[in-house]
Design an enzyme around this catalytic site. Structure first.
Site, PDB file in Angstrom:
ATOM      1  CD  GLU A 164      74.334  49.195  93.902  1.00  0.00           C
ATOM      2  OE1 GLU A 164      73.094  49.160  93.887  1.00  0.00           O
ATOM      3  OE2 GLU A 164      75.023  48.400  94.563  1.00  0.00           O
ATOM      4  CD  GLU A 174      73.079  42.907 102.557  1.00  0.00           C
ATOM      5  OE1 GLU A 174      73.309  42.718 101.359  1.00  0.00           O
ATOM      6  OE2 GLU A 174      73.432  43.969 103.151  1.00  0.00           O
ATOM      7  CG  HIS A 202      78.079  42.844  96.020  1.00  0.00           C
ATOM      8  ND1 HIS A 202      77.130  42.676  95.045  1.00  0.00           N
ATOM      9  CD2 HIS A 202      79.119  42.054  95.668  1.00  0.00           C
ATOM     10  CE1 HIS A 202      77.571  41.811  94.151  1.00  0.00           C
ATOM     11  NE2 HIS A 202      78.775  41.410  94.506  1.00  0.00           N
ATOM     12  CD  GLU A 203      75.297  46.336  98.002  1.00  0.00           C
ATOM     13  OE1 GLU A 203      75.702  45.610  98.913  1.00  0.00           O
ATOM     14  OE2 GLU A 203      74.697  45.899  97.013  1.00  0.00           O
ATOM     15  CD  GLU A 253      72.499  44.566  92.530  1.00  0.00           C
ATOM     16  OE1 GLU A 253      72.244  43.599  93.249  1.00  0.00           O
ATOM     17  OE2 GLU A 253      72.998  45.624  92.964  1.00  0.00           O
TER      18      GLU A 253
HETATM   19  C1  NOJ Z   1      72.770  43.687  96.814  1.00  0.00           C
HETATM   20  C2  NOJ Z   1      73.841  42.889  96.150  1.00  0.00           C
HETATM   21  O1  NOJ Z   1      74.459  43.625  95.122  1.00  0.00           O
HETATM   22  C3  NOJ Z   1      73.217  41.628  95.625  1.00  0.00           C
HETATM   23  O2  NOJ Z   1      74.146  40.885  94.888  1.00  0.00           O
HETATM   24  C4  NOJ Z   1      72.685  40.844  96.794  1.00  0.00           C
HETATM   25  O3  NOJ Z   1      72.038  39.700  96.308  1.00  0.00           O
HETATM   26  C5  NOJ Z   1      71.686  41.666  97.600  1.00  0.00           C
HETATM   27  N1  NOJ Z   1      72.243  42.928  97.925  1.00  0.00           N
HETATM   28  C6  NOJ Z   1      71.270  40.970  98.885  1.00  0.00           C
HETATM   29  O4  NOJ Z   1      72.378  40.851  99.741  1.00  0.00           O
HETATM   30 CA    CA Z   2      74.411  46.087  94.756  1.00  0.00          CA
END
Ligand code: NOJ
Ligand code: CA
Length: 725
Positions: free
Chosen positions: A196, A440, A508-509, A533
């Site tokens: 990122e 998450e 994500h990540e 974001e």
């Molecule tokens: C990082 C993610 O990129 C984002 O989209 C998400 O809202 C937050 N983490 C929380 O899970």
């Molecule tokens: Ca992210």
């Protein structure tokens, strides 16, 4: 077709080799003859390759191979005084010299395949192939397979099953890419845990000092060397050729970074280590991922290259009827911007799941995933023709989730008291909307795998068919990294387990994509780069969106989450951050940032203030039968036209970086007949910093022989929808 090395036509092209005694054993041409690869053996028995485009050397002779951990022999494990002799102290050995060529094979392929979703409905896979079977002095065998396409080279290492090599451990992969010159590169810092970052543009010989100056902090971050960069790495040669180094089909293997030696102008592969420090744990038969070098004369042809997808295996699923593109909104941006919260209460300093009584806790009143708010999003999404609504913060645990090393964080099945999972799904379905699940994991991977089956089953029970997962924070088990072999196996496991439940995944990540969506098309999105974001975390500079399609998107679509209409977050919700983009830039992204999963990321309130511009987001398709890149220059601008798969409707859009640009869009991509073109463009006085909401919307009748003049403000863009008359 294979033949023994003895019968190779040995051409002594000493001039092509850095080592004057090295021998060019074989040459391979791309189908159109423009790219030429040489396979070379040095007197030390090191295999090398080089690559040229016409008269221009792209990659000078570059060594191939590995350094492996020494074989574990029982008698070598024991004590030295009081100290245990560990296996990692065993002498490593070089697996990049002392080879002889046993045999050489040639073949090729020219086929066309149909992706389940994509930028086009058919893709040509056309290459010439060379395979070289090597015998190491230790008796171990390895094959190197090269595929040369019109748009670049792919090669990989193959380890056949053999008595001499059953299990082995990689200390380093030593694949070299010795550049033909001091190319200009668009790079982000090499890092085992995050991608990122914003891109830097420098000569490759300048990476180190700029790295020192520009490295910024991030949650979970492990840069490994000031000369280290990530792939896909885009470069430009002195003559203007574009060259991209990346990898394809990274399966059961660590993600590759690149380490620059500025004296030699050589990048060497640098794999992400496992928790034990080694780079790969292998069992034959096994192959490495493909190492790729794409070469294109200009931006549009680089963006049109499908080499990475072509080097992946065909679709692994027989039934793909449950996989589909998704246009969605989300209870999301308001939390990212700080206008709402994922959590429910401020009553507890920390949470042990199962032991905290949420029903008795005092809500803090800022929980966004509450019944009324979710219904509001469902209503708005349904009224505007969306497919789905993502809801984050629906499940317990968010009060205490991003703490270092916490193992049992979420259970992925228990909703907060104010989120009625049954009623909300029923309400959504009654309006033709699906909810998108959110998992998450907080990088507690063990915990996610522990709950995965129950979590996916819950989705089936309530009718969710897509999940956004996330890996924020350091990986648990401690010591592991986001891009290790173990973690790459986890991401794929999550995708293939999801497939058993007919669930699509947007992670994500997770590690950067390497084209695996061809084989596993329920992987409909990934983040794996700096997404929208960051506009709420201090902002991202305008050139970023004109670089990502060349780099991050090379291996697969990105859940970039475009569509922000309110730039002034301070005025909206008090967050000291500003979105560096005009409204028309955000519209253009739906064309330039390809994904079968597209979000309209802003809130219903912000869209309601600009319903005329929002109309484009309502209209735009997300799955295409045809795509044309009309203009593209990394970091400067990208303009794309695409034809919708279902409706045959054409759309066109563009974004620019820091500079304003006027474009003449030739409409020769249109089919015959007359169209009504609706043109959304930045007003003459628009600017992302000072006047981002200034746009004009005009309609006119056009045909394929017309062209349209469009204006893009700094940080701006444009979008056009065509309707057949
Ligand atoms: C990082 C993610 O990129 C984002 O989209 C998400 O809202 C937050 N983490 C929380 O899970
Ligand atoms: Ca992210």
């Amino acid at each position: 077709m294979k033949r023994p090395a003895l019968f190779c036509i040995i051409t002594l092209l000493a001039a092509a080799c850095s080592n004057p005694k090295a021998t060019v054993l074989e040459e391979l041409s791309s189908p159109d003859g423009k790219l030429k690869m040489s396979f070379i053996m040095t007197p030390e028995g090191t295999p090398e390759y080089s690559l040229a485009y016409g008269d221009e050397t792209v990659i000078r002779p570059s060594a191939l191979g590995y350094e492996l951990r020494g074989t574990v022999k029982a008698e070598q494990i024991g004590y030295e005084g009081d100290e245990v002799v560990k296996t990692d102290r065993l002498e490593p050995y070089m697996f990049n010299r002392d080879f002889t060529v046993e045999s050489i094979g040639r073949s090729g392929l020219d086929e066309t395949w149909k992706p389940v979703w994509g930028e086009e409905d058919h893709i040509r896979n056309h290459y010439n192939e060379l395979s070289v079977d090597l015998l190491h002095k230790s008796g171990k065998r390895m094959t190197i397979r090269f595929r040369l396409f019109d748009d670049g080279l792919g090669f990989r290492y193959e380890f056949p099953q053999q008595k001499e090599m059953t299990y082995f451990v990689i200390k380093e992969e030593l694949t070299e890419f010795t550049l033909g010159g001091d190319y200009t590169a668009w790079w982000i810092p090499g890092d085992y845990d995050t991608q990122e970052y914003e891109y830097m543009k420098t000569k490759v010989s300048e990476i180190g000092p700029v790295f020192d100056r520009e490295l910024v902090g991030n949650s979970s971050q492990t840069p490994f060397n000031r000369w280290g960069v990530q792939t896909a790495l885009l470069m430009k040669t002195e003559s203007g050729l574009l060259v991209t180094i990346h990898e394809a089909a990274c399966v059961d293997y660590a993600t590759m970074h690149l380490l620059m030696d500025p004296k030699e102008l050589t990048f060497t592969s640098w794999l992400t280590p496992s928790a034990d420090g080694f780079k790969g744990h292998m069992q034959t038969p096994r192959t490495s991922p493909w190492r790729t070098v794409q070469v294109a004369p200009d931006g549009p042809s680089m963006l049109a290259s499908r080499l990475v997808l072509n080097l992946n295996e065909p679709c692994a699923y027989e039934d793909v009827s449950w996989i589909h593109p998704v246009k969605y909104m989300g209870v999301w941006w308001e939390m990212i911007s700080g206008a709402g919260e994922w959590s429910y209460t401020w009553d507890a300093p920390n949470i042990t799941l199962g032991k905290f009584d949420y029903a008795a806790a005092k809500p803090h009143g800022r929980h966004s995933a509450n019944n009324a708010n979710v219904r509001k999003y469902i209503d708005f999404a349904a009224a505007n023709g969306f497919d789905a609504v993502l809801v984050e913060g629906w499940n317990i645990g968010w009060e205490d989730w991003a703490n270092c090393g916490k193992d049992y964080v979420f259970d992925f099945v228990t909703p907060y008291p104010d989120f009625d999972i049954k009623a909300l799904n029923a309400y959504a379905h009654s309006k033709g909307i699906k909810l998108v699940m959110h998992h998450e994991t907080s990088s507690s991977v063990r915990n996610y795998e522990r709950h995965m089956e129950a979590a996916y089953s819950l989705m089936n029970k309530y009718g969710y068919d897509a999940v956004k997962s996330g890996y924020v924070g350091d990986i648990v088990t401690p010591g592991d990294h986001h891009y290790s072999q173990f973690m790459n196996n986890h991401y794929l496991y999550a995708v293939t387990e999801a497939a058993k439940h007919h669930i699509m995944v947007n992670a994500h990540e997770a590690t950067r994509p390497t084209g695996l969506c061809r084989t596993y098309p329920n992987l409909i999105g990934n983040e794996s780069a700096r997404g929208t974001e960051y506009q709420a975390f201090g902002g991202t500079k305008p050139p970023h969106v004109a670089i990502l399609p060349f780099t991050r998107l090379n291996g697969g679509p990105m859940d970039f989450t475009p569509g922000i209409f309110e730039q002034d977050l301070k005025a909206w919700c008090g967050r000291d951050s500003y979105v560096n983009a005009t409204i028309c830039n955000q519209l253009g992204l739906y064309l330039t940032m390809y994904s079968p999963l597209q979000m309209a990321a802003d809130t219903p309130e912000h869209y309601s203030e600009h319903l005329d511009a929002f109309q484009f987001i309502k209209d735009v398709a997300v799955d295409w039968s045809e795509s044309r890149y009309l203009a593209a220059e990394p970091g400067e601008y990208i303009v794309a036209a695409r034809k919708a798969k279902k409706t045959g409707r054409w759309f066109c859009g563009g974004v620019t970086g820091d500079d304003a640009r006027d474009f003449t869009v030739s409409l020769d991509f249109l089919d015959t007949g007359r169209y009504e073109a609706t043109v959304y463009q930045d007003a003459p006085d628009a600017h992302y910093k000072t006047n981002p909401k200034a746009y004009t919307i005009t309609k006119q009748t056009v045909t394929a022989s017309d062209s349209l003049e469009v204006h893009m403000a700094p940080g701006g863009g444009f979008a056009i929808s065509f309707r057949k008359l």
